[in-house]
Design a protein around this motif. Structure first.
Motif, PDB file in Angstrom:
ATOM      1  N   ILE A  17       0.955  -1.156  -0.172  1.00 36.84           N
ATOM      2  CA  ILE A  17       0.161  -0.034  -0.100  1.00 36.84           C
ATOM      3  C   ILE A  17       0.932   1.272   0.090  1.00 36.84           C
ATOM      4  CG2 ILE A  17      -1.810   1.262   1.432  1.00 36.84           C
ATOM      5  CD1 ILE A  17      -2.560  -1.477   2.395  1.00 36.84           C
ATOM      6  N   ARG A  56       1.078   7.464  -3.603  1.00 34.22           N
ATOM      7  CA  ARG A  56      -0.335   7.497  -4.194  1.00 34.22           C
ATOM      8  C   ARG A  56      -0.156   8.401  -5.404  1.00 34.22           C
ATOM      9  NH1 ARG A  56      -2.859   4.152  -1.500  1.00 34.22           N
ATOM     10  NH2 ARG A  56      -5.052   4.855  -2.205  1.00 34.22           N
ATOM     11  N   ARG A  78      -8.762   8.884  -4.828  1.00 34.91           N
ATOM     12  CA  ARG A  78      -9.843   8.067  -3.931  1.00 34.91           C
ATOM     13  C   ARG A  78     -11.185   8.092  -4.568  1.00 34.91           C
ATOM     14  NH1 ARG A  78     -12.733  11.350  -0.314  1.00 34.91           N
ATOM     15  NH2 ARG A  78     -11.694  13.216   0.146  1.00 34.91           N
ATOM     16  N   ASP A 138      -6.092   0.225  -7.760  1.00 37.38           N
ATOM     17  CA  ASP A 138      -5.728  -0.924  -7.198  1.00 37.38           C
ATOM     18  C   ASP A 138      -4.269  -1.008  -7.055  1.00 37.38           C
ATOM     19  OD1 ASP A 138      -8.337  -1.910  -7.081  1.00 37.38           O
ATOM     20  OD2 ASP A 138      -8.284  -3.422  -8.528  1.00 37.38           O
ATOM     21  N   ASN A 141      -3.057   0.480  -3.757  1.00 36.65           N
ATOM     22  CA  ASN A 141      -3.413  -0.155  -2.825  1.00 36.65           C
ATOM     23  C   ASN A 141      -2.933  -1.742  -2.605  1.00 36.65           C
ATOM     24  OD1 ASN A 141      -5.276   1.676  -1.549  1.00 36.65           O
ATOM     25  ND2 ASN A 141      -6.845   1.456  -3.035  1.00 36.65           N
TER      26      ASN A 141
END
Length: 165
Positions: A17, A56, A78, A138, A141
């Protein structure tokens, strides 16, 4: 900028992650490298962890192969809403070359993120854009397409992948 090597499954970094990108963090070169790498691959999306950067961040350009390029940058994305209806479609992954699998995903999603200029964005994505955004999220994560498959289908896909050059 540069075409970077793409990590291949089962590299453990693809199972991690990712950490958020901090406000003011200089990611301009990384964004340019992600696009260069994605277009060279050639893919429709690429996430930072696929090149070993555990942040991210991902880039997509769903239309560039058939129409005008529409590059988009997603920092700290998100999903805030998804359709109830889901559909099956084939997906490939630059980190699992040679393997295409059928994945069931929501038909549309509403995503919020920061763009390359540091501006907050929100947008609904449908069809291929929605599928690509979900696929790349994905990766942030620690999830790859194989993890969406039931055990027998995953085993068969992994067997095909194991014999790829």
């Amino acid at each position: 900028m540069a075409v970077l090597p793409i990590l291949r499954w089962p590299d453990t970094r693809l199972k991690t992650i990712c950490e958020p990108v901090n406000a003011g963090e200089d990611i301009g070169d990384l964004i340019a490298d992600l696009f260069d790498t994605m277009y060279a691959a050639p893919g429709r999306g690429l996430a930072a962890p696929q090149v070993g950067v555990m942040k991210r961040l991902f880039v997509i350009d769903v239309s560039w192969k058939e129409a005008e390029p529409s590059p988009m940058v997603f920092v700290n994305p998100r999903i805030i809403e998804t359709s109830e209806r889901k559909s099956d479609a084939e997906e490939a992954c630059l980190s699992i070359p040679g393997i295409t699998t059928t994945i069931n995903r929501p038909d549309w999603v509403v995503m919020v993120w920061t763009d390359a200029q540091g501006q907050e964005q929100a947008q609904r994505f449908d069809g291929t854009w929605a599928r690509c955004a979900q696929h790349e999220l994905d990766h942030l994560n620690g999830i790859v397409t194989l993890q969406h498959l039931d055990a027998p289908t995953r085993k068969a896909a992994e067997s095909r992948y194991a014999v790829q050059p």
